[in-house]
Design a protein around this motif. Structure first.
Motif, short mmCIF file in Angstrom:
data_model
loop_
_atom_site.label_atom_id
_atom_site.label_comp_id
_atom_site.label_asym_id
_atom_site.label_seq_id
_atom_site.Cartn_x
_atom_site.Cartn_y
_atom_site.Cartn_z
N PRO A 139 3.73 -1.01 10.10
CA PRO A 139 3.66 0.06 11.06
C PRO A 139 3.19 1.60 10.60
O PRO A 139 2.95 2.24 11.27
CB PRO A 139 5.10 -0.02 11.50
N THR A 140 3.44 1.71 9.39
CA THR A 140 3.39 2.98 8.66
C THR A 140 1.88 3.31 8.29
O THR A 140 1.41 4.38 8.79
CB THR A 140 3.95 3.32 7.26
N CYS A 141 1.09 2.21 7.75
CA CYS A 141 -0.18 2.59 7.27
C CYS A 141 -1.39 1.43 7.86
O CYS A 141 -2.63 1.80 7.57
CB CYS A 141 -0.25 2.51 5.71
N GLY A 142 -0.81 0.50 8.53
CA GLY A 142 -1.77 -0.21 9.24
C GLY A 142 -2.18 -1.52 8.20
O GLY A 142 -2.96 -2.44 8.34
N ALA A 143 -1.83 -1.61 6.82
CA ALA A 143 -1.97 -2.54 5.81
C ALA A 143 -1.31 -3.96 6.54
O ALA A 143 -0.50 -3.94 7.24
CB ALA A 143 -1.36 -2.28 4.30
N GLY A 144 -2.13 -5.00 6.20
CA GLY A 144 -1.60 -6.38 6.67
C GLY A 144 -1.40 -7.43 5.42
O GLY A 144 -1.79 -7.11 4.15
N ILE A 145 -0.27 -8.19 5.97
CA ILE A 145 0.25 -9.12 4.90
C ILE A 145 0.08 -10.79 5.54
O ILE A 145 0.20 -10.79 6.75
CB ILE A 145 1.54 -8.83 4.33
N VAL A 177 0.94 -1.10 -0.06
CA VAL A 177 0.30 0.10 0.03
C VAL A 177 0.77 1.40 0.10
O VAL A 177 0.69 2.20 -0.78
CB VAL A 177 -1.00 -0.02 1.35
N CYS A 178 1.88 1.34 0.76
CA CYS A 178 2.76 2.51 1.23
C CYS A 178 4.05 2.37 0.78
O CYS A 178 4.87 3.44 0.91
CB CYS A 178 2.26 3.27 2.57
N ASN A 179 4.43 1.31 0.40
CA ASN A 179 5.99 0.99 0.11
C ASN A 179 6.65 1.08 1.60
O ASN A 179 7.95 1.15 1.27
CB ASN A 179 6.48 1.50 -0.94
N GLY A 180 6.14 1.13 2.74
CA GLY A 180 7.10 1.15 3.79
C GLY A 180 7.39 -0.15 4.12
O GLY A 180 7.23 -1.27 3.25
N SER A 181 8.36 -0.42 5.20
CA SER A 181 8.74 -1.63 5.48
C SER A 181 7.65 -2.33 6.47
O SER A 181 7.85 -2.06 7.75
CB SER A 181 10.27 -1.77 6.08
N ILE A 182 7.56 -3.86 6.50
CA ILE A 182 6.64 -4.56 7.08
C ILE A 182 7.66 -5.65 7.67
O ILE A 182 8.33 -6.49 6.95
CB ILE A 182 5.65 -5.21 6.51
N PRO A 183 8.21 -5.67 8.98
CA PRO A 183 9.00 -6.63 9.49
C PRO A 183 8.03 -7.91 9.74
O PRO A 183 6.94 -7.83 10.00
CB PRO A 183 9.32 -5.88 10.85
#
Length: 64
Positions: free
Chosen positions: A32-38, A11-17
Motif C-alpha cells: 500500500p506504500t509503494c505499489g510493489a507486488g508479491i 522495495v520500501c520495507n513497508g508492510s504488505i498485508p
C-alpha cells in the motif's frame, strides 16, 4: 478476503498485508506504500503448503 498476515515489502520495507490461503491459490498482493507486488512462485508452493500444514498440526497439538 481475510487478511491475517503481513510481509515486509522488498522495495520500501513497508508492510504488505496478505491472506495465506489466497497466496497459496496464486493471488498477488500489493504494497500500500509503494505499489510493489508479491506473489508465491509456483516452484515454492509445495514447500509453503507443507509448512502451513505442519504449523496447523502444531497449533492443534498445543490445544490438547
Amino acid at each position: 478476503m481475510a487478511i491475517n498476515q503481513v510481509i515486509p515489502c522488498p522495495v520500501c520495507n513497508g508492510s504488505i498485508p496478505f491472506d495465506t490461503k489466497q497466496l497459496l491459490m496464486g493471488a498477488k498482493f500489493t504494497c500500500p506504500t509503494c505499489g510493489a507486488g508479491i506473489g508465491l512462485a509456483i516452484e515454492n508452493k509445495s514447500v509453503v503448503e507443507e509448512t502451513m500444514e505442519k504449523l496447523q498440526m502444531l497449533k492443534d497439538f498445543s490445544k490438547k
